[in-house]
Design an enzyme around this catalytic site. Sequence first.
Site, short mmCIF file in Angstrom:
data_model
loop_
_atom_site.label_atom_id
_atom_site.label_comp_id
_atom_site.label_asym_id
_atom_site.label_seq_id
_atom_site.Cartn_x
_atom_site.Cartn_y
_atom_site.Cartn_z
N ASP A 140 -39.56 -2.10 -27.90
CA ASP A 140 -38.73 -1.01 -27.44
C ASP A 140 -37.66 -0.75 -28.52
O ASP A 140 -37.39 -1.63 -29.34
CB ASP A 140 -38.07 -1.41 -26.12
CG ASP A 140 -37.38 -0.25 -25.43
OD1 ASP A 140 -37.78 0.89 -25.67
OD2 ASP A 140 -36.44 -0.50 -24.67
N LYS A 153 -14.80 20.75 -30.04
CA LYS A 153 -15.98 20.04 -30.55
C LYS A 153 -17.18 20.46 -29.72
O LYS A 153 -17.04 20.87 -28.55
CB LYS A 153 -15.79 18.52 -30.50
CG LYS A 153 -15.98 17.86 -29.16
CD LYS A 153 -16.13 16.34 -29.33
CE LYS A 153 -16.43 15.64 -28.02
NZ LYS A 153 -15.31 15.58 -27.09
N ASP A 209 -36.53 -3.60 -21.80
CA ASP A 209 -35.31 -3.91 -21.05
C ASP A 209 -35.23 -3.15 -19.73
O ASP A 209 -34.41 -3.46 -18.89
CB ASP A 209 -34.06 -3.60 -21.89
CG ASP A 209 -34.02 -2.14 -22.34
OD1 ASP A 209 -34.97 -1.40 -22.03
OD2 ASP A 209 -33.04 -1.75 -23.00
N ASP A 225 -40.56 -0.86 -18.36
CA ASP A 225 -41.29 -1.78 -19.24
C ASP A 225 -42.03 -2.88 -18.48
O ASP A 225 -42.82 -3.60 -19.07
CB ASP A 225 -40.32 -2.44 -20.23
CG ASP A 225 -39.63 -1.44 -21.13
OD1 ASP A 225 -40.33 -0.56 -21.65
OD2 ASP A 225 -38.40 -1.52 -21.28
#
Length: 1365
Positions: A352, A539, A775, A779
């Site tokens: 991963d 921003k 994690d 998975d």
Amino acid sequence: MPPTKAEIEAERQKDLKRNVEMTEHKEDLGDMCKRLGTNYEKGLTSAQVATLQEKWGPNQLTPPKETHICIKFILELTDFFSLLLWVGGILCFVGYGLQKSKDNLYLGIVLFFVVLATGIFSFVQNQKSDNLMKSFANMLPPKVLVLRDGEMSFEDAVKMVPGDIVEINAGDLVPADVRILECSDNLVVDNASLTGEAEPQKRKKECTHDDPLETQNLCFFGTQIPEGSCKGVVISTGDHTVMGRIATLAMATDNEQTPINKELENFIHIISGIAIFLGVTFLVVNAIRGVNWITNLVFMIGIIVANVPEGLITTVTVCLTLTANRMHTKMVLVKNLEGVETLGSTSCICSDKTGTLTQNIMTVAQIVYGGKDGFSIEDCESSFSKSGASYDVESESFKALCKCATLCNVAVFDEKSKFVTNEDNEFVLDSAGNRQPIDFFNLREQGDGSTIREVAWKPVGNASEAAMIKFVHPLSKDSDVDVNRALAPAETVIPFNSKNKYQVHVHVDATYNAEGTTISTKPDEILKNNQGNRMVYMKGAPERILARCDKQMVDGKITEMSEEDRKKIDDLNMKLAENGLRVLAFCQAELDIEKFPVGYDYKADPDGYCSPNFPIGDFNQKYDGPDKKHPNSDEGMVYVGMMALIDPPRPAVPPAVSKCKTAGIKVIMVTGDHPVTAQAIAYKVGILWSKTVGDMEKDNDRAGLSPGDEGYQDPETAQAIVVPGHEISIDMEEEKWDAILDHPQIVFARTSPQQKLVIVENCQRLGHIVAVTGDGVNDSPALKKADIGVAMGIMGSEVSKNAADMILLDDNFASIVAGVEEGRLIFDNLKKSICYTLTSNIPEISPFISQVLFDIPLPLSTILILGIDLGTDMVPAISMAYETAEADIMKRPPRNAKVDRLVTKKLIHLAYLQIGIMQAMSGFYVYMVVLNDYGFPPHVLAGLGGVDYWGLQPLYCRFKGGQYVNIGGEGMATPVGTVTQAMIDAMTVPADYQHHLGVLYQGPTKAYPLWDRGDGGYIIDCEFPVMNFKGKGGNDGYSARSDGANTKTSGQTTITAESIAALEQQLYFHYIPWRGRMSPFWENDWLSWSIDDEEAPGGQFGRDSTDDAFFSYGPVGIWSICLADPDMSEYSTSSEAASGEAIDQLDLADPQGFPGDLCDSSVTSISGGDGKVRMFKDAIFCNGDADQNAACGTVFDADLNMPSWQDSCGYSNIDYNALTYDATNRATPCANVASRMVQKEALHHAQGSYFISIIVVQWADLLICKTRWLSLRTQGMHNSVMNFGLFFETLLGAWLCYMPGFKDALGTRPIRFTHWLPGIPWSCLIFTYDEVRKYLMRTTSPEAIDAASGQVIRMKGWLERNTYY
């Protein structure tokens, strides 16, 4: 024909592996309302809920069936290896029940103990509670805000049904799969547990993508809402949710059998097969030879025990445990011990990205500002840009960028993280009552020994904004985030939203603050008293910010922005984006105090206007709607610069990936992240290093090149490929998978949990040993399917941790590589350990084979074999786990599981046919030396090893010279003469005595019972009298044992006067060796032993001895057949065991020459001459007792087998003038047991010395097994545990020999020190032989280093090909 259950289950699992297929996100809300039977304003009715609950069941995941703990324990005790030992133990107890031999009892107990101890040890190690489903259950919130019957209320999440209307707020777990009906503008969902995406994902009520995992109008069970709120309708619950499919897939995915488990299984089958084959073979051979079935059965057990290394499983388990503990120090927690070696066998790592290859910390990697030379990309200090920081902290443009990033930002540092706190999260104060500050940075050591600098202060807020304040804060004293914000409070804030893609703040300029303003001054006072110009800071997305600017800041000065400047900035943005960086641009504007005075009411959307009433660069913007644009918003902004953020690679990852290349391990990135980001990180860490297929195609398109054009790059030749998830599926042909996986450099991006599993399966299909890191919940199926699943300890979910075989406590990919190194090392060391263990198999089994083939006394007992396997060999074998690598094991390719097995033919050949043979020769040499020292030279042993004879019956030998002596070594006054030619010529001896020339023609006497070789005398050969009488079953009680009228032998066979006479006619006489008399074990009282006293544990005498035991030994007296059956006609042809030589003596016997003329004159032979023993049914017992048959007379009184009748037994009480029964005093019968006791003790000493010789040669074996390639001189003796093992096995061997308590249980004896020495030359030979072998192997196999990969390539010579194991 209907499908079978197996076919249905296979199809179900295949369906689970397909990507999620849903249409609810695209369905019209009105249609959905009707289908679900719900009402978006009032929710479901109570009646509807009850019906739906019955239909769909509880909103929880179905737990899998569990194996009961007792069944698990039984399975640990009943594997093939254990069953073999169970059967062996049971047979030992059967043998003990039939023979009452304590050897069998001890052996059975030990075998049972071995199985139980190994089983319990394995059970404890493997009894990891399967918390996988429990961790899925933890993802369900306990209560949910639900609309039912028109009212909002909190209900149990487990009672939810499709059609329920739910409200979810910030911080909540999503209780089911939900379609969004309405939501706040800032709604985001953390999908990390599902897709692996590090950033929270925006959510809205509109469908934005056909893929249900990509669309923004769905929230999935188990994910979390970090910000915003929503109202939605439940579309799936329980097992039907996307997370439920993953859970079902994880549960349905079988754990792969580990490589080491396969290897051990293969090894056990080989060894057990050899053991059973040899055991059964010799069982049949002995049956043909006529050995009784009980003895034969016990012998077979000995063969099996000698072949099977009982301590192997324990040794392997302990070695793996020690390695697991060592890996824990490198921050790798091993859950499945066998996973230690699996990692070493790994040929492919599917890793991963987020948190494993990267730090899972959003970081400012590069910045852009206008310096002296204009706008340029500058590196920041991070692992993404290895060159270090290149920006100028004194640049005014840089300072402006940092100020904009600080003030146009709402992320803050958690106050509690800045100071020391206690367990209750309360501030710890110093003696002055002040808080104790924590440094902004700290260093964290990782498993590979490297350190990573990380920010100790914990930011709170958006990950990108948090990255900015972590970048700015430590730059200088003037960049303190809290100080700058306190001195320049905001007038107004326009939050970021997905429509505008910008964020705006209006702040005061701190340079105009009133005198005396400090960070403690209230913001309202600063705003009121500051009479200077205000600043607008903005921003957002680079393209949006650039479009609002008409000026730029270069070298601290504001200038007009030309189209050329705009293009340059846009190119810089594209360059950053192509590197997979998330780019945010910054701009500002100064507000004239005259136009925007103190107290000005700044508004984002003033009445009647659709834009703010202050400048934000709206000059190029057009708004849809009736309201017009506010004139103030048109004023252009000043472009300040950009910050490019990324979750950077861990510093230790690139060298770790490089090490993988060198080690021949393929590293594949499998991530749920965007392909561009994944590709950028892959290049940075070294997973990709050449152009991808996509890059080549883009280059060709840009240049307008077609196949055949000069400069055209053929994508099919590309070594690298980035594969988006939408291009792969479970139904894809194997040829396409092979084409993808054939690339040496691979990245899979935007993958689903199902696709991760399919990727792993296809890698395994191609023969790879696959390690998978992960994690997230997404998975877990791949982690379970992998040969070795590796979860993250810090950022990993509980689901992934429970599905994995090991956990990286520091979330560092480099720790995996350290684990690979440990795994390769343990495989090497296990090979060495097994080689060390197996070499002793040959010296253990060869005694049994030799006993069958040559009929010698057994050189090594079964119980001593266990003493080696479970005692002396254990610590040295385990010490191999501490051995360091011989060379750089990470410079060779992964082992080929089909060829490089744990146990290979070459290992067996070396252990058995080379080293093992030399060890066996050493053992036999020592065995023969010891027996020779105690009076039994090697040449006489063949034929004497019958299990019913040695140590049980008196031995008869022919002596060439020598003399008979008494216990003091004094010879007869008139020594016994030898056969001479003159005697043959004078016919004083039979004419056929020609071959007896020089042989003593008379036997020993009771006064002179021992034979001494003297000067030049020697033993020609020896025989036991044949047991040719089988008495009646039962016995008349203990007293009958010394009763001369006894007629029963409890059904046992025994020797007779006739079989003894047959030997004596051929000049074989009762043998008690003088060397035995000079031994440390000799007892004078053996010449006169009371049958009331036990002569040895489990022996013939003593009131506790059984009838079977008593009559299986030589009789205390003499049975005569002729006295009961003069014509010797009552017999049967027996299958009782007897040596061929002894039967020959019967064939040669002349009954008319027997003492006392006992046999009828018609008897001419006591043997049928057919190679079989005639077993006679009648005999009279003579023992000198007053009650003995009158026919006995005094003919046998001088025979050493006749008891001496004395007032009390003991050598000192012997009266050689009155050795017969005294009717007046009724004296005690005292047996002469010296012949058989010397045999017994000499054999025990020989067996003990054989045992010690194995220890001595195992010294050399341990040293040669330290290395498979290098010389011991190169490797060194630095393994302290092994050094202790050498000492330990020697000390334990001595302890077992010299400790009195082990004499009876193990049959060991305190052997002479000189008997330790004969094995030493053999030990030196073994060591020298192997050092020479390895030297020649190294010199004939030259090495070279592959320039591309750094791998060591060896040109294997003949010796390596045939002996390197």
